[in-house]
Enzyme design. Structure first.
Site, PDB file in Angstrom:
ATOM      1  N   HIS A 161       1.585   4.278  -3.007  1.00  6.02           N
ATOM      2  CA  HIS A 161       1.491   5.740  -2.899  1.00  6.02           C
ATOM      3  C   HIS A 161       2.651   6.407  -3.637  1.00  6.02           C
ATOM      4  O   HIS A 161       2.477   7.415  -4.330  1.00  6.02           O
ATOM      5  CB  HIS A 161       1.545   6.185  -1.429  1.00  6.02           C
ATOM      6  CG  HIS A 161       0.221   6.154  -0.719  1.00  6.02           C
ATOM      7  ND1 HIS A 161      -0.923   6.734  -1.215  1.00  6.02           N
ATOM      8  CD2 HIS A 161      -0.125   5.638   0.493  1.00  6.02           C
ATOM      9  CE1 HIS A 161      -1.920   6.561  -0.353  1.00  6.02           C
ATOM     10  NE2 HIS A 161      -1.471   5.893   0.680  1.00  6.02           N
ATOM     11  N   HIS A 201       0.840  -1.203   0.000  1.00  9.80           N
ATOM     12  CA  HIS A 201       0.000   0.000   0.000  1.00  9.80           C
ATOM     13  C   HIS A 201       0.878   1.258   0.000  1.00  9.80           C
ATOM     14  O   HIS A 201       0.646   2.189  -0.779  1.00  9.80           O
ATOM     15  CB  HIS A 201      -0.906  -0.043   1.238  1.00  9.80           C
ATOM     16  CG  HIS A 201      -1.685   1.214   1.477  1.00  9.80           C
ATOM     17  ND1 HIS A 201      -2.998   1.362   1.085  1.00  9.80           N
ATOM     18  CD2 HIS A 201      -1.347   2.384   2.073  1.00  9.80           C
ATOM     19  CE1 HIS A 201      -3.424   2.565   1.435  1.00  9.80           C
ATOM     20  NE2 HIS A 201      -2.445   3.204   2.039  1.00  9.80           N
ATOM     21  N   GLU A 202       1.887   1.270   0.844  1.00 10.30           N
ATOM     22  CA  GLU A 202       2.759   2.448   0.938  1.00 10.30           C
ATOM     23  C   GLU A 202       3.565   2.645  -0.343  1.00 10.30           C
ATOM     24  O   GLU A 202       3.688   3.760  -0.854  1.00 10.30           O
ATOM     25  CB  GLU A 202       3.685   2.328   2.150  1.00 10.30           C
ATOM     26  CG  GLU A 202       2.960   2.315   3.492  1.00 10.30           C
ATOM     27  CD  GLU A 202       2.085   3.539   3.700  1.00 10.30           C
ATOM     28  OE1 GLU A 202       2.388   4.606   3.133  1.00 10.30           O
ATOM     29  OE2 GLU A 202       1.075   3.426   4.423  1.00 10.30           O
ATOM     30  N   GLU A 251      -6.211   6.679  -1.274  1.00 11.69           N
ATOM     31  CA  GLU A 251      -6.170   5.517  -0.381  1.00 11.69           C
ATOM     32  C   GLU A 251      -6.686   4.267  -1.096  1.00 11.69           C
ATOM     33  O   GLU A 251      -6.092   3.202  -1.005  1.00 11.69           O
ATOM     34  CB  GLU A 251      -6.966   5.781   0.898  1.00 11.69           C
ATOM     35  CG  GLU A 251      -6.317   6.793   1.840  1.00 11.69           C
ATOM     36  CD  GLU A 251      -4.843   6.510   2.076  1.00 11.69           C
ATOM     37  OE1 GLU A 251      -4.497   5.370   2.432  1.00 11.69           O
ATOM     38  OE2 GLU A 251      -4.029   7.422   1.874  1.00 11.69           O
TER      39      GLU A 251
HETATM   40 ZN   LIG Z   1      -2.305   5.339   2.441  1.00 14.65          ZN
END
Ligand SMILES: [Zn+2]
Length: 296
Positions: free
Chosen positions: A157, A153-154, A216
């Site tokens: 980003h 997830h990071e 997100e």
């Molecule tokens: Zn996030």
């Protein structure tokens, strides 16, 4: 104001027009026209495409500028934290990070993965591939697949350049606010305050927050696919977010919990993307989820 949405519909609101005309000063149109022209040019000349999702985004920083910003913040944060220098946990973080980065449509980032000694269950990635995991995350992650869910997830980003996109949006909101401020600059103070207040709230809830929610969700999707490509078990992702929800109960939420989508929506989305993730995993790794990655 809505980016790319053809202007703010509330400007056509007859109540607001009456309000603007009915006060002492005059409403200047030219700042709005100027801003509109600038916006159109800016919007169409700074389009980029997010890998994997194909979403069009607004970015006006070069990759070098972005990486420099990321590195600067990273060094600043690390200088204030206690970095775990060595040990099996650091090795694990770096190994998982390396595997994820290798399959992440990496444009050539200089990846760094550090473990910060802290009770927080958190992690972050800065532009240019600077990633940190807080040791408080380890008990919540429970296993490598859980760690891969958060780190994927990071990393997403950073790959999707969400930081640079947010900077572009904030610039536009600031400029738009300046334009409206100039437009109503002759009107009485009360009207000015009212307009500017409404604009501030509108920008926050109409532009900045929805985009951060989209970011997100996008990071969830991309992270899931990266984890699958790197031969982790994507099915651990919804379980991990479940545990994160329980762990953060009542306390200040971690980065990936702080903005919507809500907890339930997030898990629902992940489950919806799961068949695709499992297919990707089979395609990249063959065999059953949880098996060791191909020799590297
Ligand atoms: Zn996030």
């Amino acid at each position: 104001m809505q980016l790319g949405g053809g202007g703010d519909p509330s400007w056509g609101d007859p109540r607001r027009r009456t309000l603007l005309r009915g006060r002492s000063g005059r409403f200047r149109v030219w700042p709005i026209v100027l801003f509109g022209a600038f916006f159109a040019w800016y919007y169409f000349s700074h389009q980029e495409e997010v890998p994997l999702t194909g979403r069009t985004q607004l970015i006006d920083l070069s990759r070098e500028q972005e990486a420099a910003l990321g590195l600067e913040s990273y060094q600043q944060i690390l200088s204030q934290e206690q970095i775990v220098q060595s040990g099996p946990e650091v090795d694990t973080i770096r190994e998982i990070g390396r595997r994820l980065a290798a399959v992440s449509d990496d444009p050539g980032f200089e990846w760094e993965f550090n473990l910060i000694n802290s009770s927080q269950a958190n992690a972050f990635a800065l532009p240019g591939g600077k990633v940190a995991v807080y040791s408080g995350l380890l008990p919540v992650a429970q296993n490598n697949d859980g760690l891969a869910a958060v780190m994927g997830h990071e990393i997403a980003h950073a790959i999707a350049r969400h930081g640079a996109e947010r900077i572009a949006h904030q610039k536009l909101v600031q400029l738009g606010t300046l334009a409206v401020g100039t437009a109503v600059g002759d009107m009485d103070v009360q009207t000015q305050q009212m307009v500017m207040g409404a604009l501030g709230v509108g920008a926050q809830f109409g532009v900045l927050l929805p985009f951060s929610r989209d970011h997100e969700s996008e990071a969830d999707y991309m992270g899931l696919i990266f984890a699958a490509r790197a031969c982790f078990d994507p099915q651990e992702a919804p379980r991990l977010w479940e545990r994160m929800g329980q762990a953060s109960g009542g306390q200040a939420p971690a980065e990936f919990m702080s903005t919507h989508p809500g907890h339930e929506t997030r898990i629902q989305n992940l489950n919806q993307w799961m068949p695709e993730a499992l297919q990707v995993r089979a395609q990249y790794c063959g065999g059953a989820a949880g098996a060791a990655p191909p020799a590297s």
